[in-house]
Enzyme design. Structure first.
Site, PDB file in Angstrom:
ATOM      1  N   ASN A   9       0.810  -1.280  -0.042  1.00  0.00           N
ATOM      2  CA  ASN A   9      -0.102  -0.038  -0.078  1.00  0.00           C
ATOM      3  C   ASN A   9       1.014   1.202   0.098  1.00  0.00           C
ATOM      4  OD1 ASN A   9       0.687   0.747   2.996  1.00  0.00           O
ATOM      5  ND2 ASN A   9      -0.366  -1.211   3.309  1.00  0.00           N
ATOM      6  N   ASP A  19      -4.752  -6.403   4.686  1.00  0.00           N
ATOM      7  CA  ASP A  19      -5.791  -7.095   5.159  1.00  0.00           C
ATOM      8  C   ASP A  19      -5.784  -8.532   4.701  1.00  0.00           C
ATOM      9  OD1 ASP A  19      -6.717  -5.239   7.030  1.00  0.00           O
ATOM     10  OD2 ASP A  19      -7.745  -4.205   5.450  1.00  0.00           O
ATOM     11  N   LYS A  60       9.498 -17.242 -10.472  1.00  0.00           N
ATOM     12  CA  LYS A  60       8.882 -16.040 -10.929  1.00  0.00           C
ATOM     13  C   LYS A  60       7.598 -16.699 -11.900  1.00  0.00           C
ATOM     14  CE  LYS A  60       9.511 -12.144 -14.183  1.00  0.00           C
ATOM     15  NZ  LYS A  60      10.225 -11.256 -15.111  1.00  0.00           N
ATOM     16  N   PHE A  94      -4.988   3.329  14.867  1.00  0.00           N
ATOM     17  CA  PHE A  94      -5.120   4.373  13.771  1.00  0.00           C
ATOM     18  C   PHE A  94      -6.321   3.824  12.727  1.00  0.00           C
ATOM     19  CE2 PHE A  94      -1.733   6.494  15.206  1.00  0.00           C
ATOM     20  CZ  PHE A  94      -1.403   7.741  14.729  1.00  0.00           C
ATOM     21  N   LYS A 130     -14.595   0.901  15.830  1.00  0.00           N
ATOM     22  CA  LYS A 130     -13.222   0.446  15.722  1.00  0.00           C
ATOM     23  C   LYS A 130     -12.712   0.492  17.300  1.00  0.00           C
ATOM     24  CE  LYS A 130      -8.785  -0.338  13.404  1.00  0.00           C
ATOM     25  NZ  LYS A 130      -8.022   0.505  12.250  1.00  0.00           N
ATOM     26  N   LYS A 186     -12.471  -3.126  19.527  1.00  0.00           N
ATOM     27  CA  LYS A 186     -10.970  -3.903  19.624  1.00  0.00           C
ATOM     28  C   LYS A 186     -10.617  -3.494  20.977  1.00  0.00           C
ATOM     29  CE  LYS A 186     -10.540  -4.239  14.648  1.00  0.00           C
ATOM     30  NZ  LYS A 186      -9.511  -4.380  13.469  1.00  0.00           N
TER      31      LYS A 186
END
Length: 405
Positions: free
Chosen positions: A209, A279, A289, A323, A337, A341
């Site tokens: 990301n 995720d 490869k 975060f 969240k 959590k």
């Protein structure tokens, strides 16, 4: 705050050296023990005898003038100091410090010390704005040096602009305030995750990301400057750590981060999970490869372990912060969240906002604790955002929002 503090005042060669006399006097009046180091150029403006009379201590001017044969003067002075203030700091001394030059008493002491260093620049406005000086100051800031910005006004050279040495009272106030912040997290052990993870497909390809790690690294640097011992668990980023109080552990995948964070969790008081962890990961990876084929490619993905959920389930008396980087109803999702959590606080970003999100040097955020008290953090550098986040955490721990005390 400065009572009995051992302060080395470094005076370099500028017309503003006369203000260093008043600074020496006022620091002494505050109860500080002051020892002055003068560069050769500084002696052209003020006599060492002046500083000796004001500080009631010997003045150091020569690296090779060893007053005590049992000690190496610049090492002894470097070890003795709690705080070092460079005032005035010329473009020359700033350049030497940024380049690691050690060719006189002041620069050798600066290289050898572990004390907090405060730099109060004073120079012509054009010199202060020169790219070389700007880059040198950025380098020193990255290493944890603290700058006390000069004032603007009529300069000795005749120019009007920024470059005038800040007044002694303002320098002392800046040092006092920073010293107060630097003790905010003293004795605390903080675990921070930062950066992205890479989920391997084959030896040359991976999913990742856009996280640069800048927010997490800013948190680590600021926490260390506030007196904490920091463990930084970092995904692959192009960033360096410079503070000696930061122990960096490099990982690559979400699975590696999961195991390291679980292992380290019980040894820390505060845990901040700012990393952008994947995720999902490819269900099948290849040792060779993958060759290009005709038609479409389908890669089956599987869930990675939820690190924050696992830490929330493990939590006893730790202060756990997550975060949430969102694009739609960020506050609503972030609060869910936080509660789901078992977090003590969460930092919520709307990554669609200008100046927020990945890769940039600024951020905008909302800090929410488990009492649902909200603090809006306006657009600022990630360093300043980190400072606000850690200040809120310190406040909430002190106020008993966590069982930790």
């Amino acid at each position: 705050m400065l009572q009995n503090k051992k302060i080395v005042l470094g005076v370099s060669g500028g017309i503003a050296a006369y203000k260093a006399c008043a600074l020496t006097s006022k620091l002494t009046q505050q109860g500080a023990i002051v020892k002055v180091i003068m560069t050769e150029s500084a002696e052209q403006f003020v006599s060492p005898l002046t500083f000796q009379a004001l500080s009631r201590n010997p003045v150091y001017t020569d690296t090779f003038d060893e007053k005590d044969p049992e000690k190496i003067a610049h090492i002894d002075l470097a070890d003795w100091a709690d705080i070092i203030i460079i005032a005035p700091a010329t473009a020359n001394i700033i350049g030497k410090m940024a380049s690691g030059v050690a060719d006189d008493m002041l620069t050798t002491t600066l290289l050898a010390t572990k004390a907090a260093i405060y730099i109060a620049p004073a120079m012509n406005v054009n010199m202060y704005d020169h790219p070389a000086v700007v880059n040198n100051m950025k380098q020193l800031e990255a290493w944890g040096y603290h700058f006390i910005e000069p004032g603007a006004g009529y300069l000795a050279c005749g120019w009007i602009g920024k470059g005038r040495l800040e007044e002694p009272e303002s320098i002392i106030d800046a040092v006092r305030k920073h010293q107060s912040r630097s003790e905010l997290l003293a004795g605390k052990k903080i675990l921070i995750s930062a950066g992205p993870t890479r989920e391997r497909i084959d030896p040359v390809r991976f999913f990742t990301n856009r996280s640069s790690g800048k927010m997490g690294y800013s948190l680590a640097e600021v926490a260390a400057n506030m007196g904490a011992d920091v463990t930084l668990v970092s995904g692959p980023v192009a960033l360096e750590t410079h503070n000696r109080r930061i122990n960096r552990i490099n990982i690559t995948s979400a699975e590696e981060m999961y195991h390291v964070m679980k292992e380290q969790f019980v040894h820390h008081d505060i845990i901040i999970k700012s990393a952008a962890v994947a995720d999902y990961r490819p269900k099948i990876t290849y040792d060779e490869k993958m060759k290009k084929q005709t038609g479409e490619l389908h890669i089956e993905m599987e869930r990675t372990k939820d690190i924050l959920q696992a830490l929330g389930e493990m939590k006893t008396d730790q202060f756990l912060v997550g975060f949430a980087a969102e694009t739609t109803t960020p506050l609503e999702y972030g609060v869910k969240k936080l509660q789901k959590k078992n977090l003590d606080a969460i930092v919520i970003n709307n990554v669609n906002m200008v100046g927020a999100g990945f890769e940039g040097d600024t951020n905008v955020a909302t800090y929410v604790n488990k009492q649902l008290q909200q603090e809006e953090i306006q657009l600022a550098s990630k360093h300043d955002v980190a400072q606000k986040i850690l200040t809120f955490i310190a406040r909430d721990m002190k106020d008993g929002f966590s069982e930790y005390s």
